[in-house]
Scaffold this motif. Structure first.
Motif, PDB file in Angstrom:
ATOM      1  N   GLY A   1      48.491  34.864  38.678  1.00 10.61           N
ATOM      2  CA  GLY A   1      47.376  35.785  38.520  1.00 10.61           C
ATOM      3  C   GLY A   1      47.189  36.671  39.739  1.00 10.61           C
ATOM      4  O   GLY A   1      46.976  37.883  39.625  1.00 10.61           O
TER       5      GLY A   1
ATOM      6  N   SER B   1      37.144  34.466  37.553  1.00  9.48           N
ATOM      7  CA  SER B   1      37.971  35.623  37.200  1.00  9.48           C
ATOM      8  C   SER B   1      37.904  36.728  38.251  1.00  9.48           C
ATOM      9  O   SER B   1      38.758  37.624  38.273  1.00  9.48           O
TER      10      SER B   1
ATOM     11  N   CYS C   1      50.025  39.310  40.045  1.00  8.62           N
ATOM     12  CA  CYS C   1      49.791  40.464  39.162  1.00  8.62           C
ATOM     13  C   CYS C   1      48.753  41.404  39.777  1.00  8.62           C
ATOM     14  O   CYS C   1      48.935  42.632  39.796  1.00  8.62           O
ATOM     15  N   SER C   2      47.670  40.836  40.286  1.00  4.43           N
ATOM     16  CA  SER C   2      46.575  41.634  40.836  1.00  4.43           C
ATOM     17  C   SER C   2      46.999  42.371  42.102  1.00  4.43           C
ATOM     18  O   SER C   2      46.708  43.555  42.280  1.00  4.43           O
TER      19      SER C   2
ATOM     20  N   TYR D   1      38.692  41.007  29.605  1.00  7.55           N
ATOM     21  CA  TYR D   1      38.632  39.538  29.542  1.00  7.55           C
ATOM     22  C   TYR D   1      38.061  39.176  28.173  1.00  7.55           C
ATOM     23  O   TYR D   1      36.904  39.458  27.873  1.00  7.55           O
TER      24      TYR D   1
ATOM     25  N   TYR E   1      41.531  42.783  36.682  1.00  9.62           N
ATOM     26  CA  TYR E   1      41.924  42.848  35.276  1.00  9.62           C
ATOM     27  C   TYR E   1      41.179  43.955  34.552  1.00  9.62           C
ATOM     28  O   TYR E   1      40.118  44.407  34.981  1.00  9.62           O
ATOM     29  N   GLU E   2      41.734  44.385  33.419  1.00  5.46           N
ATOM     30  CA  GLU E   2      41.128  45.436  32.616  1.00  5.46           C
ATOM     31  C   GLU E   2      40.174  44.878  31.565  1.00  5.46           C
ATOM     32  O   GLU E   2      39.197  45.524  31.206  1.00  5.46           O
TER      33      GLU E   2
ATOM     34  N   LEU F   1      46.522  43.940  33.738  1.00  2.00           N
ATOM     35  CA  LEU F   1      46.256  42.539  33.426  1.00  2.00           C
ATOM     36  C   LEU F   1      45.087  42.395  32.467  1.00  2.00           C
ATOM     37  O   LEU F   1      44.025  42.978  32.669  1.00  2.00           O
ATOM     38  N   TRP F   2      45.325  41.622  31.403  1.00  3.16           N
ATOM     39  CA  TRP F   2      44.260  41.181  30.507  1.00  3.16           C
ATOM     40  C   TRP F   2      44.146  39.675  30.634  1.00  3.16           C
ATOM     41  O   TRP F   2      45.158  38.967  30.759  1.00  3.16           O
ATOM     42  N   LEU F   3      42.924  39.156  30.580  1.00  2.00           N
ATOM     43  CA  LEU F   3      42.683  37.711  30.599  1.00  2.00           C
ATOM     44  C   LEU F   3      42.188  37.258  29.236  1.00  2.00           C
ATOM     45  O   LEU F   3      41.459  37.981  28.552  1.00  2.00           O
TER      46      LEU F   3
END
Length: 235
Positions: free
Chosen positions: A150, A184, A153-154, A192, A189-190, A160-162
């Motif tokens: 995670g 989170s 990726c960040s 969640y 991320y974009e 990134l989607w969660l």
């Protein structure tokens, strides 16, 4: 020659990334999540593909890849096949087909895994539990693997989607979802999204003659899911 065992395919998938997609489900997973709805992907299928064979199969669906669509590598755990995907990716690139990774982040962050992430269009990451104790209790995996992937990726600007599955009696309380929201913040991320635990895969446990840890648990209602999603969406 490198090969991969593939469980199944889904054409025109609309829930595995942006646009219409072709989903490839690899076999094999290092986790044993109590709420798994695809235990059949734990085992080898005997459907063996080379990168060229898989790329040719995917290419046939290129006319349908509208609005940012493409292929989604899922599973099982696709990153167990990182080297295979890395050899398939250049073949897809020649056809201007991108790929998304739908992963639990349950593997070690090796150089092959980094490369697989780097060349993906985006990553859908399954945030199973927000703490080490519950993560290991309910999945049998290593919490650090998820955190490392995670963060990778960040830190590298990957889209990134969660996603988190919410199961009654395990993580369906307001407190648990608030902890997910807090945890989170480690990632950029974009979106969640919470997903409701369902019982549609229960028959697979019976067919495989393996124990279903949640056989007496009912599906999460849509109303409850909506209530909990509001906690995630709150600014």
């Amino acid at each position: 020659m490198i090969t991969a065992d593939i469980h199944s395919f889904e054409s025109l998938a609309a829930l595995d990334g942006e646009g219409l997609r072709y989903a490839v489900f690899f076999t094999g997973c290092p986790l044993r999540c109590v709420y798994c709805h695809n235990p059949d992907t734990w085992f080898k299928s005997g459907n063996i593909f080379t990168p060229l064979q898989l790329a040719e199969k995917i290419r046939r669906y290129k006319p349908y890849f509208k609005n940012g669509g493409g292929v989604t590598f899922s599973g099982g755990e696709p990153l167990l096949n990182a080297e295979f995907i890395n050899e398939t990716a250049p073949l897809l690139k020649k056809e201007e087909i991108g790929y998304c990774l739908d992963t639990s982040g349950s593997v070690e962050l090796t150089e092959s895994v980094k490369k697989c992430i780097d060349f993906s269009d985006m990553v859908i990451l399954d945030l199973k539990f927000s703490g080490r104790e519950d993560y290991e209790k309910y999945t049998g995996g290593k919490f650090e693997n998820f955190v490392n992937i995670g963060k990778y990726c960040s830190e590298n600007g990957k889209r990134l989607w969660l996603r988190t599955v919410i199961a009654p009696g395990i993580n369906d309380s307001e407190q648990a979802v608030s902890e997910y929201k807090k945890f989170s913040s480690l990632f950029k991320y974009e979106k969640y999204e919470l997903l409701a635990f369902h019982t549609m895969g229960f028959f697979k446990y019976d067919n495989l003659k393996i124990e279903n840890p949640l056989k007496n648990v009912s599906a999460l209602s849509n109303d409850r899911l909506s209530e909990l999603q509001k906690i995630i969406d709150k600014a």
